[in-house]
Design a protein around this motif. Structure first.
Motif, PDB file in Angstrom:
ATOM      1  N   LYS A  89      -4.199   3.369   2.875  1.00 28.51           N
ATOM      2  CA  LYS A  89      -2.925   3.404   2.159  1.00 28.51           C
ATOM      3  C   LYS A  89      -2.971   4.567   1.161  1.00 28.51           C
ATOM      4  O   LYS A  89      -3.867   4.657   0.338  1.00 28.51           O
ATOM      5  CB  LYS A  89      -2.700   2.084   1.428  1.00 28.51           C
ATOM      6  N   TRP A 100      -1.234   4.803   8.134  1.00 28.61           N
ATOM      7  CA  TRP A 100      -0.874   3.622   7.361  1.00 28.61           C
ATOM      8  C   TRP A 100       0.631   3.396   7.494  1.00 28.61           C
ATOM      9  O   TRP A 100       1.419   4.340   7.412  1.00 28.61           O
ATOM     10  CB  TRP A 100      -1.255   3.796   5.887  1.00 28.61           C
ATOM     11  N   ASN A 101       1.048   2.155   7.687  1.00 31.53           N
ATOM     12  CA  ASN A 101       2.462   1.785   7.852  1.00 31.53           C
ATOM     13  C   ASN A 101       3.094   2.479   9.054  1.00 31.53           C
ATOM     14  O   ASN A 101       4.288   2.775   9.051  1.00 31.53           O
ATOM     15  CB  ASN A 101       3.284   2.107   6.598  1.00 31.53           C
ATOM     16  N   ARG A 105       7.594   2.680  11.094  1.00 32.72           N
ATOM     17  CA  ARG A 105       7.895   3.881  10.303  1.00 32.72           C
ATOM     18  C   ARG A 105       8.747   4.841  11.130  1.00 32.72           C
ATOM     19  O   ARG A 105       8.614   4.920  12.347  1.00 32.72           O
ATOM     20  CB  ARG A 105       6.582   4.554   9.890  1.00 32.72           C
ATOM     21  N   ARG A 166      -1.327  -2.397  13.415  1.00 35.85           N
ATOM     22  CA  ARG A 166      -0.362  -3.351  12.841  1.00 35.85           C
ATOM     23  C   ARG A 166      -0.901  -3.941  11.542  1.00 35.85           C
ATOM     24  O   ARG A 166      -0.145  -4.197  10.607  1.00 35.85           O
ATOM     25  CB  ARG A 166      -0.085  -4.463  13.855  1.00 35.85           C
ATOM     26  N   ASN A 169      -0.645  -2.086   7.445  1.00 33.56           N
ATOM     27  CA  ASN A 169       0.777  -2.042   7.150  1.00 33.56           C
ATOM     28  C   ASN A 169       1.069  -3.011   6.010  1.00 33.56           C
ATOM     29  O   ASN A 169       0.545  -4.111   5.983  1.00 33.56           O
ATOM     30  CB  ASN A 169       1.540  -2.470   8.423  1.00 33.56           C
ATOM     31  N   ASP A 170       1.934  -2.583   5.073  1.00 35.99           N
ATOM     32  CA  ASP A 170       2.317  -3.469   3.976  1.00 35.99           C
ATOM     33  C   ASP A 170       3.095  -4.683   4.466  1.00 35.99           C
ATOM     34  O   ASP A 170       2.952  -5.780   3.927  1.00 35.99           O
ATOM     35  CB  ASP A 170       3.184  -2.694   2.966  1.00 35.99           C
ATOM     36  N   ASN A 171       3.947  -4.468   5.471  1.00 39.82           N
ATOM     37  CA  ASN A 171       4.800  -5.530   5.989  1.00 39.82           C
ATOM     38  C   ASN A 171       4.917  -5.372   7.499  1.00 39.82           C
ATOM     39  O   ASN A 171       5.913  -4.848   7.989  1.00 39.82           O
ATOM     40  CB  ASN A 171       6.180  -5.440   5.314  1.00 39.82           C
ATOM     41  N   PRO A 172       3.883  -5.798   8.261  1.00 39.78           N
ATOM     42  CA  PRO A 172       3.893  -5.550   9.703  1.00 39.78           C
ATOM     43  C   PRO A 172       5.059  -6.223  10.407  1.00 39.78           C
ATOM     44  O   PRO A 172       5.362  -7.376  10.127  1.00 39.78           O
ATOM     45  CB  PRO A 172       2.573  -6.129  10.195  1.00 39.78           C
TER      46      PRO A 172
END
Length: 176
Positions: A89, A100-101, A105, A166, A169-172
């Motif tokens: 991150k 990341w993410n 995205r 996956r 990720n902050d919010n997969p």
């Protein structure tokens, strides 16, 4: 000292001989420019050729993701992807952008990375299917991408890497 002189003399004589042979061979053989290029370049691909280079049909990756092994995906990522990509991150871009993410995205949107125009024109967000196609054969999925990777043929290996990405990720997004 006599040995050194003998070795130096042999070396110089050999160099002189090679130079003379080169000059004589250039004098004996004449070159002439080609009348037309040796390699013909096609004007434009036909529709049939374009269809042949289109993205191959892959089965949906969703069913494989349900049983994917995240630890195996992490190991594969470290073996094959980590040279060019980071997954931390806020981590830096390398030869490729930070991952990341990645899932969900917008394509070609990682700040500070110079994407190919081919990827920029692709549009949309990275879905599980898009990532599957990209790591299967990047050049056939996005013609002109800068990603110099031959691809990963095994479907389960791709599913494992996608499952690992996956988790980075902050919010997969939910699995398909």
């Amino acid at each position: 000292m006599a040995n050194f002189n003998t070795v130096a003399g042999c070396f110089l004589a050999s160099a002189l001989f090679a130079m003379v042979v080169g000059k004589v061979s250039n004098a004996l053989v004449s070159t002439h420019p080609l009348e037309k290029p040796a390699i013909a370049v096609a004007e434009a691909p036909t529709e049939q050729a374009a269809a042949a280079t289109a993205t191959p049909e892959l089965p949906p990756i969703g069913p494989k993701l349900k049983d994917a092994n995240v630890d195996h995906g992490k190991a594969l990522f470290q073996q094959q992807c980590f040279t060019c990509h980071t997954v931390d991150k806020g981590g830096p871009n390398k030869v490729g952008p930070n991952q990341w993410n990645l899932v969900g995205r917008k394509k070609a949107s990682e700040a500070g990375f110079s994407y190919s125009s081919a990827l920029q024109s692709k549009g949309g967000e990275w879905t599980y299917e898009d990532i599957n196609h990209m790591i299967f054969k990047p050049q056939s999925y996005i013609r002109g991408t800068k990603m110099a990777y031959a691809g990963m043929p095994k479907e389960q290996d791709r599913a494992d890497i996608i499952a690992y990405l996956r988790t980075m990720n902050d919010n997969p997004p939910p699995l398909p």
